[in-house]
Design a protein around this motif. Sequence first.
Motif, PDB file in Angstrom:
ATOM      1  N   THR A 196       0.838  -1.204   0.000  1.00  0.00           N
ATOM      2  CA  THR A 196       0.000   0.000   0.000  1.00  0.00           C
ATOM      3  C   THR A 196       0.873   1.255   0.000  1.00  0.00           C
ATOM      4  OG1 THR A 196      -1.687  -1.258   1.159  1.00  0.00           O
ATOM      5  CG2 THR A 196      -1.964   1.115   1.125  1.00  0.00           C
ATOM      6  N   ASP A 245      -3.886  -2.395  -5.740  1.00  0.00           N
ATOM      7  CA  ASP A 245      -3.195  -2.895  -4.541  1.00  0.00           C
ATOM      8  C   ASP A 245      -4.097  -3.946  -3.924  1.00  0.00           C
ATOM      9  OD1 ASP A 245      -2.043  -3.233  -1.999  1.00  0.00           O
ATOM     10  OD2 ASP A 245      -2.920  -1.366  -1.237  1.00  0.00           O
ATOM     11  N   ALA A 274      -4.521  -5.380   6.238  1.00  0.00           N
ATOM     12  CA  ALA A 274      -5.616  -5.004   5.346  1.00  0.00           C
ATOM     13  C   ALA A 274      -6.285  -6.188   4.667  1.00  0.00           C
ATOM     14  CB  ALA A 274      -5.084  -4.046   4.293  1.00  0.00           C
TER      15      ALA A 274
HETATM   16 MG   LIG Z   1      -1.849  -2.913   2.319  1.00  0.00          MG
END
Ligand SMILES: [Mg+2]
Length: 360
Positions: free
Chosen positions: A14, A69, A31
């Motif tokens: 990220t 991403d 995430a």
């Molecule tokens: Mg990430």
Amino acid sequence: MQVGIIGLQSSGKTTLFNALTGQMASVGDFASGKEANKAMVKVPDPRLKRLAEIFEPDKITHAEVQYIDIAGMTGGASTEKSEAAYVAAIRLVDELAQVVRVFENDSVPHPEGSIDPVRDIDSANSELIFNDLIVADNNVNRLEKSMRVAKSDENKKRWELLRRSCEALEADTFLGDIDFTSDELKMLSGYGFLTLKPQLYILNIGESQIADCQLPEKLEEHLKPRKSSAVAICAKIAMEIAQLDEEDRDEFRSTLGIKSSALDTVITESYRLLGQISFLTGGEKEVRAWTIKKGASAQEAAGAIHSDFQRGFIKAEIVSYDELDKSGSWSDAKKGGKLRLEGKDYTVKDGDVILFRFNV
Ligand SMILES: [Mg+2]
Ligand SMILES: Nc1nc2c(ncn2[C@@H]2O[C@H](COP(=O)(O)OP(=O)(O)OP(=O)(O)O)[C@@H](O)[C@H]2O)c(=O)[nH]1
């Protein structure tokens, strides 16, 4: 063109995404399972600025690349659902950018407990291989079932090809490392095989490694398959630079000894890996960069703009960017004999400025 950013948990995906796109997606928190971050990025191309001086157009349009991403490759911490969504998302991209953690940072624990880029590449690549093997294997089984009912040459060929793919994957070989014929590649193209995609390794180095980045020899030799290459970037610094005002970025970079922006570095390598080049068009309305496959003909290039251009192709007026830059205007280039008239089979070169003549 779509590039999928993959890599192990906390490798800096990220952070890199933000560096490339100028966005501020939140970094640092785990995430997995969240929505993918997506953004379109203008491909930097200084030639467009010069063309705008020459043509004085209403607008300038850059070629664009989409970065995605994709959270989820986590070395065991993912759920089945996030895993499936993750794989589905990366099957669609043209190229993979694998972020590999090289940076040391005690406050960011590595999921395996230590920094070891070679191990991490192996682990991420085995996931790619494993996922391809499932797809290949399922399709072999499906074909065997349908061949019991109706044998066709086409099915037999496909079955043999997929069997060969399974064997390669079982031996830890990327499908991209196999010399498939163009017919075979066409047959394989519908499966979204991950190990068939060109892969750019992005070695995410630490702040102290920027000036003198020697990649370990073991890593160099490990940077396979053939359809791959590697760049070293400090994603954290690159992200900080991307948040600065444009005029401050160059100065900051040169203070740190960084030669080019993360976006320049990554896009240049992405284009090269995918065998992409840009041609340019200019006029009163618009100056624009277009992306095509290296080796494309003038007629195919016309098709990148509009299918009418391709169908009704008559000829292409072409001047190289360098010649046009020197001449200063389209008419001066013409007067100077720098303008060429090319037919549909002409192989377009990077930086060709083209005016298509067509008839529909
Ligand atoms: Mg990430
Ligand atoms: N020191 C240092 N820290 C970095 C670098 N790149 C990323 N980090 C830090 O590492 C942590 C994880 O970065 P992320 O970009 O969130 O990593 P990620 O791969 O997206 O992580 P997940 O999405 O959770 O898998 C953040 O705290 C970053 O600031 C770097 O080059 N140097």
